[in-house]
Design a protein around this motif. Structure first.
Motif, PDB file in Angstrom:
ATOM      1  N   LEU A 164      29.059  -3.517 -35.215  1.00 50.12           N
ATOM      2  CA  LEU A 164      29.905  -2.390 -34.667  1.00 50.12           C
ATOM      3  C   LEU A 164      29.938  -1.176 -35.319  1.00 50.12           C
ATOM      4  N   SER A 165      29.458   0.004 -34.959  1.00 45.78           N
ATOM      5  CA  SER A 165      29.508   1.338 -35.435  1.00 45.78           C
ATOM      6  C   SER A 165      30.893   1.804 -34.967  1.00 45.78           C
ATOM      7  N   VAL A 166      31.455   2.506 -35.794  1.00 49.98           N
ATOM      8  CA  VAL A 166      32.589   3.456 -35.096  1.00 49.98           C
ATOM      9  C   VAL A 166      32.784   4.782 -36.123  1.00 49.98           C
ATOM     10  N   PHE A 167      33.328   5.728 -35.421  1.00 51.49           N
ATOM     11  CA  PHE A 167      33.942   7.055 -36.280  1.00 51.49           C
ATOM     12  C   PHE A 167      35.286   6.852 -36.364  1.00 51.49           C
ATOM     13  N   ASP A 168      35.912   6.453 -37.617  1.00 47.50           N
ATOM     14  CA  ASP A 168      37.088   6.070 -37.966  1.00 47.50           C
ATOM     15  C   ASP A 168      38.004   7.403 -38.174  1.00 47.50           C
ATOM     16  N   ASN A 169      38.629   8.164 -37.117  1.00 46.49           N
ATOM     17  CA  ASN A 169      39.096   9.574 -37.358  1.00 46.49           C
ATOM     18  C   ASN A 169      40.055   9.398 -38.587  1.00 46.49           C
ATOM     19  N   GLY A 170      40.833   8.525 -38.358  1.00 44.24           N
ATOM     20  CA  GLY A 170      41.745   8.465 -39.583  1.00 44.24           C
ATOM     21  C   GLY A 170      43.212   8.958 -39.405  1.00 44.24           C
ATOM     22  N   ASP A 171      43.770   9.309 -38.007  1.00 42.20           N
ATOM     23  CA  ASP A 171      45.050   9.705 -38.323  1.00 42.20           C
ATOM     24  C   ASP A 171      45.885   8.655 -38.266  1.00 42.20           C
ATOM     25  N   ALA A 172      47.167   8.550 -38.639  1.00 38.12           N
ATOM     26  CA  ALA A 172      48.107   7.400 -38.620  1.00 38.12           C
ATOM     27  C   ALA A 172      47.654   6.228 -39.294  1.00 38.12           C
ATOM     28  N   ARG A 173      46.782   6.284 -40.441  1.00 40.41           N
ATOM     29  CA  ARG A 173      46.170   5.271 -40.991  1.00 40.41           C
ATOM     30  C   ARG A 173      47.308   4.364 -41.787  1.00 40.41           C
ATOM     31  N   GLY A 174      47.162   3.298 -41.732  1.00 43.72           N
ATOM     32  CA  GLY A 174      48.136   2.202 -42.262  1.00 43.72           C
ATOM     33  C   GLY A 174      49.398   2.473 -41.392  1.00 43.72           C
ATOM     34  N   MET A 175      49.303   2.818 -40.351  1.00 39.06           N
ATOM     35  CA  MET A 175      50.398   3.055 -39.394  1.00 39.06           C
ATOM     36  C   MET A 175      51.336   4.164 -39.779  1.00 39.06           C
ATOM     37  N   GLU A 176      50.901   5.169 -40.504  1.00 35.48           N
ATOM     38  CA  GLU A 176      51.887   6.049 -40.792  1.00 35.48           C
ATOM     39  C   GLU A 176      51.309   7.238 -41.248  1.00 35.48           C
ATOM     40  N   GLN A 177      52.165   8.402 -41.339  1.00 34.41           N
ATOM     41  CA  GLN A 177      51.477   9.810 -41.679  1.00 34.41           C
ATOM     42  C   GLN A 177      51.631   9.886 -43.201  1.00 34.41           C
ATOM     43  N   PRO A 178      50.674  10.364 -43.971  1.00 34.28           N
ATOM     44  CA  PRO A 178      50.700  10.759 -45.262  1.00 34.28           C
ATOM     45  C   PRO A 178      51.956  11.687 -45.615  1.00 34.28           C
ATOM     46  N   ALA A 179      52.295  11.607 -47.075  1.00 34.56           N
ATOM     47  CA  ALA A 179      53.339  12.626 -47.652  1.00 34.56           C
ATOM     48  C   ALA A 179      52.464  13.824 -47.332  1.00 34.56           C
ATOM     49  N   ILE A 180      51.484  13.985 -47.531  1.00 31.27           N
ATOM     50  CA  ILE A 180      50.732  15.543 -47.490  1.00 31.27           C
ATOM     51  C   ILE A 180      49.623  15.424 -46.464  1.00 31.27           C
ATOM     52  N   PRO A 181      49.325  16.450 -45.438  1.00 26.62           N
ATOM     53  CA  PRO A 181      48.375  16.281 -44.634  1.00 26.62           C
ATOM     54  C   PRO A 181      47.037  16.361 -45.316  1.00 26.62           C
ATOM     55  N   SER A 182      46.794  16.812 -46.419  1.00 28.26           N
ATOM     56  CA  SER A 182      45.565  17.030 -47.004  1.00 28.26           C
ATOM     57  C   SER A 182      44.954  15.606 -47.627  1.00 28.26           C
ATOM     58  N   MET A 183      45.905  14.648 -47.518  1.00 27.85           N
ATOM     59  CA  MET A 183      45.607  13.194 -47.894  1.00 27.85           C
ATOM     60  C   MET A 183      44.830  12.608 -46.890  1.00 27.85           C
ATOM     61  N   LYS A 184      44.672  13.156 -45.624  1.00 28.56           N
ATOM     62  CA  LYS A 184      43.894  12.409 -44.695  1.00 28.56           C
ATOM     63  C   LYS A 184      42.548  12.463 -44.859  1.00 28.56           C
ATOM     64  N   TYR A 185      41.702  11.580 -44.437  1.00 31.23           N
ATOM     65  CA  TYR A 185      40.438  11.434 -44.503  1.00 31.23           C
ATOM     66  C   TYR A 185      39.812  10.604 -42.979  1.00 31.23           C
ATOM     67  N   SER A 186      38.595  10.704 -42.742  1.00 28.83           N
ATOM     68  CA  SER A 186      37.859  10.111 -41.800  1.00 28.83           C
ATOM     69  C   SER A 186      36.722   9.255 -42.541  1.00 28.83           C
ATOM     70  N   ARG A 187      36.134   8.344 -41.628  1.00 25.28           N
ATOM     71  CA  ARG A 187      35.101   7.589 -42.238  1.00 25.28           C
ATOM     72  C   ARG A 187      34.088   7.229 -40.944  1.00 25.28           C
ATOM     73  N   ALA A 188      32.837   7.249 -41.390  1.00 26.78           N
ATOM     74  CA  ALA A 188      31.883   6.193 -40.658  1.00 26.78           C
ATOM     75  C   ALA A 188      31.678   5.141 -41.005  1.00 26.78           C
ATOM     76  N   VAL A 189      31.810   4.119 -40.054  1.00 25.92           N
ATOM     77  CA  VAL A 189      31.914   2.698 -40.488  1.00 25.92           C
ATOM     78  C   VAL A 189      30.967   1.639 -39.846  1.00 25.92           C
ATOM     79  N   VAL A 190      30.495   0.731 -40.382  1.00 24.61           N
ATOM     80  CA  VAL A 190      29.837  -0.302 -39.570  1.00 24.61           C
ATOM     81  C   VAL A 190      30.709  -1.829 -40.315  1.00 24.61           C
ATOM     82  N   TYR A 191      30.851  -2.448 -39.054  1.00 26.58           N
ATOM     83  CA  TYR A 191      31.336  -3.925 -39.113  1.00 26.58           C
ATOM     84  C   TYR A 191      30.448  -4.994 -38.702  1.00 26.58           C
ATOM     85  N   LYS A 192      30.538  -6.220 -39.355  1.00 29.17           N
ATOM     86  CA  LYS A 192      29.825  -7.277 -38.706  1.00 29.17           C
ATOM     87  C   LYS A 192      30.958  -8.348 -38.169  1.00 29.17           C
TER      88      LYS A 192
END
Length: 606
Positions: free
Chosen positions: A477-505
């Motif tokens: 499975l290929s996915v673009f993980d945008n990363g908003d609400a990562r870990g079911m929360e908003q980070p303390a500082i907006p600049s802590m957000k990041y995105s990923r391209a991911v492959v799962y098996k």
């Protein structure tokens, strides 16, 4: 706007002496032919189907033309485009299709072919046509700058120099004459999204070699001919399919219409995804035109229905996701950044989330439409991709507002859920995949966070099966993980957000999932795309293609307000590589998706 000409009137010449007049003039006893004929074939028709200005057809001139090859001679340090043309394609276009012309430039187009007339054949090994293509002339909203976008090539390995890349972007603002409509009979829907088309193909030097002028098929003032063009895919026959607003369409690269249809009456508001299935049908992400809720209210739903349509437009099947999933699971809804709810980007709401009380009040109200909320008639699911698995006749959907990629069978039963287990109840909880490491050992996860390098996807896009590496049991499975609400929360500082391209098996028998590749976390916030984007495997180069489509915007860290348009990144990686072989950055544009285009597939289909 620059007006197009049917005939390439500025410059159309051939590089050999031709002893006859430029015009074939008939006598009194025969027909009169007055078009200019330059070369051994017929006239050159520019933009033959009115939507692709950088294409042309060298007409067959009355001959049977076969065994064709085309080469667009590159500019200095430019990229060559060369392709073979099947006899079927020559017959279809009435001559030799020419694709990939430079705008506002006298292009040298080399063609080789065999021409036959009255049983006599002649092989022409190399004939050069000089074809002038008009300047870029697409009408843009007043805030747009320049011809769609500019591109900077940052890295290019030799193996990827032949890439042609389709860019499907969104206009910065709705056109000034766009219709201002919200469905309200019954309540709800998502019709208000009406941004102009920004679709182009670039080469690996950053030059635009094709773009769509949609005037012939798009009308911002007509609700049945407007809407954001999204979900572009190149089909196995080389043609492009996509949808917009209340329509779905398929055209070849020359701009020839294969079909362009309104959605069936029971459905509305196409966006995001149109997938060509292996059985010849299409999967469309739409919504229902009328649903009777349990409380007796009639609503138009929002981004939560998949239909399967035949090549002739019949609805073969439907997946009503509000009946299949739990439309009241609100765990993700409560932690979404309300400033970036996909298309609804509102800088004034950046960083804000909805409380349980906010959602409860909304559930009790008559507020319906493209708003974050639970239940049918609100944007509870936000399905942004759909794919098909022919090995078990199932679909795979990406639900942004559930932060989950989900597999569902033809029987409308959930097979597995790739996402945080938080909030899934009853039988759904049993379908959540278990994370494991490369040795198959279970990874410890708690409160939507896992140990080690494994992570779920968050507000993701393009959850697609990698067909050539998957089988009935093992699913890549290929996915673009945008990363908003990562870990079911908003980070303390907006600049802590990041995105990923991911492959799962995924082991579909054991119901486990292993993360086998990722990229983006190390790039940090500069590569973060709050919305849109794509990750896709390509078999021809055994590669992963990635478009971080809304990255690179600058914004005020105090107010959260955006101070510039995004500057998206395109990357392509050899399978398993940690660094890209190709990187191109676009400037001042809001991206949606991008993907490699195979020109030989388009013109050499047997």
């Amino acid at each position: 706007m620059f007006k197009k000409s049917l005939i390439a009137g500025a410059i159309v010449t051939a590089t050999f002496a031709f002893a006859s007049s430029a015009f074939a003039i008939g006598g009194a006893s025969g027909p009169k032919v007055t078009y200019p004929v330059k070369g051994k074939l017929g006239a050159v028709i520019m933009n033959p189907y009115k939507i692709a200005p950088l294409t042309a057809v060298i007409r067959n001139g009355g001959y049977v033309v076969t065994d064709v090859s085309v080469r667009i001679v590159p500019k200095e340090n430019g990229q060559e485009i060369a392709y073979k043309v099947s006899d079927k394609q020559v017959r279809t276009h009435g001559g030799i299709p020419v694709f990939g012309l430079y705008p506002d430039y006298v292009n040298s187009v080399e063609v080789s072919y065999t021409r036959t007339n009255h049983g006599k054949s002649e092989r022409v090994e190399k004939e050069v046509y000089k074809i002038y293509a008009q300047p870029f002339s697409l009408e843009q909203p007043g805030s747009a700058v320049g011809p769609l976008f500019k591109a900077t090539v940052k890295k290019l390995d030799p193996e990827f120099k032949d890439r042609l890349i389709l860019i499907n972007n969104l206009a910065a603002d709705p056109a000034a004459n766009a219709s201002r409509v919200v469905w309200n009979n019954p309540m709800g829907g998502a019709l208000e999204w009406n941004y102009g088309a920004q679709n182009a193909i670039i080469d690996t030097t950053g030059e635009i070699r094709w773009y769509m002028d949609p005037d012939a098929i798009y009308d911002a003032t007509n609700i049945y001919k407007a809407g954001i063009m999204m979900g572009f895919r190149q089909n196995e026959d080389g043609a492009l399919s996509w949808g917009y607003g209340q329509r779905y369409a398929k055209y070849d690269l020359m701009g020839r219409e294969i079909f362009n249809r309104r959605l069936p009456d029971g459905y509305n508001d196409f966006s995001h995804a149109m997938d060509a299935m292996q059985n010849g049908n299409f999967l469309l992400r739409v919504a229902s035109s009328d649903v009777l809720r349990g409380d007796g209210k009639h609503v138009r739903t929002v981004r939560d229905v998949i239909i399967e349509v035949s090549p002739t437009g019949e609805v073969v099947d439907e997946w009503r996701l509000f009946d299949i999933l739990d439309p009241y699971r609100d765990d993700v809804l409560k932690v979404l950044d309300q400033g970036a709810v996909c298309l609804n980007i509102d800088a004034s709401q950046a960083g804000k989330t909805l409380s349980a009380e906010d959602l409860a009040k909304m559930d009790e109200s008559d507020r319906f439409g493209d708003i974050v909320g639970s239940g049918p008639g609100r944007n509870w699911a936000h399905i942004n991709s759909v794919d098909y698995d022919p090995t078990d006749d199932s679909i795979i959907i990406s639900s942004r507002h559930q932060s989950a990629v989900i597999k569902i069978g033809r029987d409308k039963k959930v097979k597995w859920i790739m996402g945080s287990p938080q909030g899934w109840k009853g039988d759904f909880a049993k379908k959540v995949l278990t994370p494991v490491d490369k040795n198959g050992k279970k990874i410890k996860c708690e409160n939507s966070k896992c140990e080690g390098t494994f992570d779920w996807t968050w507000t993701q896009h393009t959850g697609w099966r990698i067909d050539s590496k998957s089988d009935k049991n093992v699913f890549y499975l290929s996915v673009f993980d945008n990363g908003d609400a990562r870990g079911m929360e908003q980070p303390a500082i907006p600049s802590m957000k990041y995105s990923r391209a991911v492959v799962y098996k995924i082991d579909q028998k054991k119901m486990t999932v292993q993360q086998v590749w990722e990229y983006g976390k190390e790039r940090g916030h500069e590569w973060y795309s709050p919305v849109t984007s794509l990750t896709e495997y390509h078999k021809d180069k055994d590669s992963i293609f990635v478009y971080s489509a809304t990255a690179g915007a600058t914004y005020n860290l105090q107010s959260g307000a955006f101070e510039s348009a995004p500057n998206p990144f395109i990357e392509e990686f050899k399978w398993g590589a940690k660094e890209p072989s190709l990187e191109i950055q676009l400037h001042n544009v809001s991206g949606y998706q991008a993907m490699p285009i195979d020109v030989n597939k388009a013109f050499n289909t047997k």
